[in-house]
Design a protein around this motif. Structure first.
Motif, mmCIF file in Angstrom:
data_model
loop_
_atom_site.group_PDB
_atom_site.id
_atom_site.type_symbol
_atom_site.label_atom_id
_atom_site.label_comp_id
_atom_site.label_asym_id
_atom_site.label_seq_id
_atom_site.Cartn_x
_atom_site.Cartn_y
_atom_site.Cartn_z
ATOM 1 N N ILE A 16 -69.422 -4.553 18.024
ATOM 2 C CA ILE A 16 -68.948 -3.911 19.112
ATOM 3 C C ILE A 16 -69.763 -2.519 18.181
ATOM 4 O O ILE A 16 -69.541 -1.567 17.113
ATOM 5 C CB ILE A 16 -67.407 -3.235 18.797
ATOM 6 N N LEU A 17 -70.067 -1.338 19.503
ATOM 7 C CA LEU A 17 -71.098 -0.578 19.036
ATOM 8 C C LEU A 17 -69.089 0.717 19.686
ATOM 9 O O LEU A 17 -69.293 0.922 20.187
ATOM 10 C CB LEU A 17 -72.534 -0.081 20.054
ATOM 11 N N LEU A 18 -69.100 2.139 18.369
ATOM 12 C CA LEU A 18 -68.081 3.483 18.847
ATOM 13 C C LEU A 18 -68.584 3.478 20.159
ATOM 14 O O LEU A 18 -67.426 4.548 20.283
ATOM 15 C CB LEU A 18 -68.077 3.089 17.629
ATOM 16 N N GLY A 19 -70.267 3.976 19.647
ATOM 17 C CA GLY A 19 -70.219 5.167 20.289
ATOM 18 C C GLY A 19 -70.127 6.261 19.562
ATOM 19 O O GLY A 19 -70.174 6.798 18.460
ATOM 20 N N VAL A 81 -80.611 3.962 26.226
ATOM 21 C CA VAL A 81 -80.155 4.794 27.051
ATOM 22 C C VAL A 81 -78.879 3.554 27.348
ATOM 23 O O VAL A 81 -77.887 3.840 28.129
ATOM 24 C CB VAL A 81 -80.646 5.948 27.587
ATOM 25 N N PRO A 82 -79.477 2.895 28.838
ATOM 26 C CA PRO A 82 -79.124 2.377 29.464
ATOM 27 C C PRO A 82 -77.798 1.227 29.111
ATOM 28 O O PRO A 82 -76.317 1.413 29.604
ATOM 29 C CB PRO A 82 -79.697 0.967 30.359
ATOM 30 N N GLN A 83 -77.160 0.380 28.488
ATOM 31 C CA GLN A 83 -76.852 0.341 27.707
ATOM 32 C C GLN A 83 -75.449 0.922 26.980
ATOM 33 O O GLN A 83 -74.375 1.086 27.108
ATOM 34 C CB GLN A 83 -77.102 -0.492 26.158
ATOM 35 N N MET A 84 -76.085 2.560 26.091
ATOM 36 C CA MET A 84 -74.787 3.694 25.758
ATOM 37 C C MET A 84 -74.565 4.272 27.252
ATOM 38 O O MET A 84 -73.057 4.197 26.953
ATOM 39 C CB MET A 84 -75.874 4.412 25.521
ATOM 40 N N LEU A 85 -75.357 3.977 28.545
ATOM 41 C CA LEU A 85 -74.225 4.265 29.432
ATOM 42 C C LEU A 85 -73.145 3.883 30.286
ATOM 43 O O LEU A 85 -72.039 4.367 30.589
ATOM 44 C CB LEU A 85 -75.641 4.515 30.772
ATOM 45 N N VAL A 86 -73.393 2.317 30.035
ATOM 46 C CA VAL A 86 -72.561 1.339 30.001
ATOM 47 C C VAL A 86 -71.027 1.234 29.252
ATOM 48 O O VAL A 86 -70.282 1.238 30.027
ATOM 49 C CB VAL A 86 -72.576 -0.006 30.536
ATOM 50 N N HIS A 87 -71.211 1.579 28.250
ATOM 51 C CA HIS A 87 -70.649 1.437 27.479
ATOM 52 C C HIS A 87 -69.892 2.646 27.271
ATOM 53 O O HIS A 87 -68.280 2.528 27.135
ATOM 54 C CB HIS A 87 -71.452 1.206 26.071
ATOM 55 N N LEU A 88 -70.109 3.522 27.958
ATOM 56 C CA LEU A 88 -69.734 5.189 27.842
ATOM 57 C C LEU A 88 -68.781 5.349 28.977
ATOM 58 O O LEU A 88 -66.937 5.520 29.526
ATOM 59 C CB LEU A 88 -70.238 6.134 28.562
ATOM 60 N N VAL A 89 -68.849 3.881 29.749
ATOM 61 C CA VAL A 89 -67.803 3.806 31.326
ATOM 62 C C VAL A 89 -66.918 2.308 30.863
ATOM 63 O O VAL A 89 -66.305 2.365 31.571
ATOM 64 C CB VAL A 89 -67.902 3.990 32.374
ATOM 65 N N CYS A 90 -67.064 1.982 30.042
ATOM 66 C CA CYS A 90 -65.774 0.445 30.003
ATOM 67 C C CYS A 90 -65.839 0.130 29.056
ATOM 68 O O CYS A 90 -65.867 1.113 27.845
ATOM 69 C CB CYS A 90 -67.316 -0.705 30.241
ATOM 70 N N PHE A 181 -76.428 2.582 19.506
ATOM 71 C CA PHE A 181 -76.995 1.385 19.682
ATOM 72 C C PHE A 181 -77.172 0.500 17.990
ATOM 73 O O PHE A 181 -76.595 0.778 16.950
ATOM 74 C CB PHE A 181 -78.417 1.417 19.823
ATOM 75 N N CYS A 182 -78.133 -0.833 17.967
ATOM 76 C CA CYS A 182 -78.340 -1.121 17.313
ATOM 77 C C CYS A 182 -79.224 -0.653 16.591
ATOM 78 O O CYS A 182 -80.321 -1.043 15.607
ATOM 79 C CB CYS A 182 -78.214 -2.452 17.179
#
Length: 315
Positions: A16-19, A81-90, A181-182
């Motif tokens: 789980i990426l806490l961001g 970045v694309p994965q980070m963007l998804v995680h910011l809104v999900c 990210f990892c």
């Protein structure tokens, strides 16, 4: 592949990426900012690649290396970045074990390749300024290709060492990575084992992959500045310094944060500081590179105006 990294003692199948934040409003703002930065990064670097491809005046070693840098930057930010963007809104901020391994390896491979590419670009400037009459002979297409291949070899091989030494450790406890990210330092904090050996490996690799090329860059620039000071024309000196200024700025933005991240002990790392450092050399650096190289470069401006048909480049 997963069995290779797991061995017999890792039970995690996902992380789980806490961001950055758990606050929805904050995440929406961050999403807008990072989406803008990402799109402009792709646009800027993509435009540089197209201009270099279309304008024959830019078919020189300097711009060949710049186009390779732009390709690396586009891949670099697209890895995270694309994965980070998804995680910011999900709500779910999950990445699979294999996804984490792949992201770590690709990120390291591109970053290490870019680190050595900066040293190659410095050598190109050295030849152009100190041996201008022999520049085209020395910097042949074959040599340029071999130099880029050398950078890629270091990236592919050393990223594999970094990734394997990190992911071969047992991971069976908490699975929350306090990062977006990892990245190696953040993942190592979850390992159910002593990571002091990894710290030593990271320091040695950091020396080879960051400090060594940076030292070469400094040595070469000392010689370049000595040569520039021997130029009698003030205008010639200014032009030579201007050519180097963009490269020095970009190298500093990338190398210094990377050295802080990868050459310090894991126990000294702060998650929040790590996120800021990673943002700087991953997102901000890739965003600023095309701006820095193009704003001070009349050749790029002229190529843009020529391709678009918008007129003459301003003096």
């Amino acid at each position: 592949m997963q069995d290779f990294f797991w061995g017999n003692h890792s039970s995690l199948t996902q992380f789980i990426l806490l961001g950055f934040s758990s606050n929805t409003k904050t995440n929406v703002i961050l999403f807008s900012i990072f989406l803008f930065l990402y799109l402009i990064t792709l646009l800027g670097n993509g435009l540089i690649i197209i201009l270099i491809r279309m304008d024959s005046h830019l078919h020189t070693p300097m711009y060949f290396f710049l186009s390779v840098l732009s390709i690396l930057d586009m891949g670099y930010v697209t890895t995270t970045v694309p994965q980070m963007l998804v995680h910011l809104v999900c709500q779910k901020k999950i990445i699979s074990y294999i996804g984490c391994v792949a992201q770590m390896y690709i990120f390291l491979m591109l970053g290490i390749t870019e680190s050595w590419l900066f040293a190659i670009m410095t050598y190109d400037r050295y030849v152009a300024i100190c041996h201008p009459l022999r520049y085209k002979v020395i910097m042949s297409a074959l040599l340029c290709g071999l130099m880029v291949a050398f950078c890629g070899f270091w990236g592919i091989s050393c990223a594999l060492i970094y990734t394997v030494s990190t992911m071969i450790l047992p991971y069976g406890g908490p699975n929350e990575i306090n990062h977006f990210f990892c990245e190696v330092p953040a993942v190592l904090k979850l390992a159910c084992a002593d990571t002091s050996l990894n710290d030593r490996v990271d320091f040695i690799l950091g020396f080879l992959l960051l400090l060594a090329p940076l030292s070469l860059i400094i040595i070469v620039y000392i010689n370049i500045f000595a040569a520039i000071l021997r130029i009698r024309s003030a205008q010639g000196q200014l032009k030579a310094f201007s050519t180097c200024a963009s490269h020095i700025t970009v190298v500093t933005m990338f190398s210094v944060p990377c050295m802080v991240m990868y050459m310090r002990p894991g126990s000294a790392a702060s998650p929040e500081e790590d996120k800021k450092l990673a943002l700087f050399y991953n997102v901000i650096s890739a965003f600023l590179n095309p701006i820095i190289y193009s704003l001070r470069n009349k050749d790029v401006k002229w190529a843009f105006l020529k391709v678009t048909g918008w007129g003459k480049v301003p003096e």
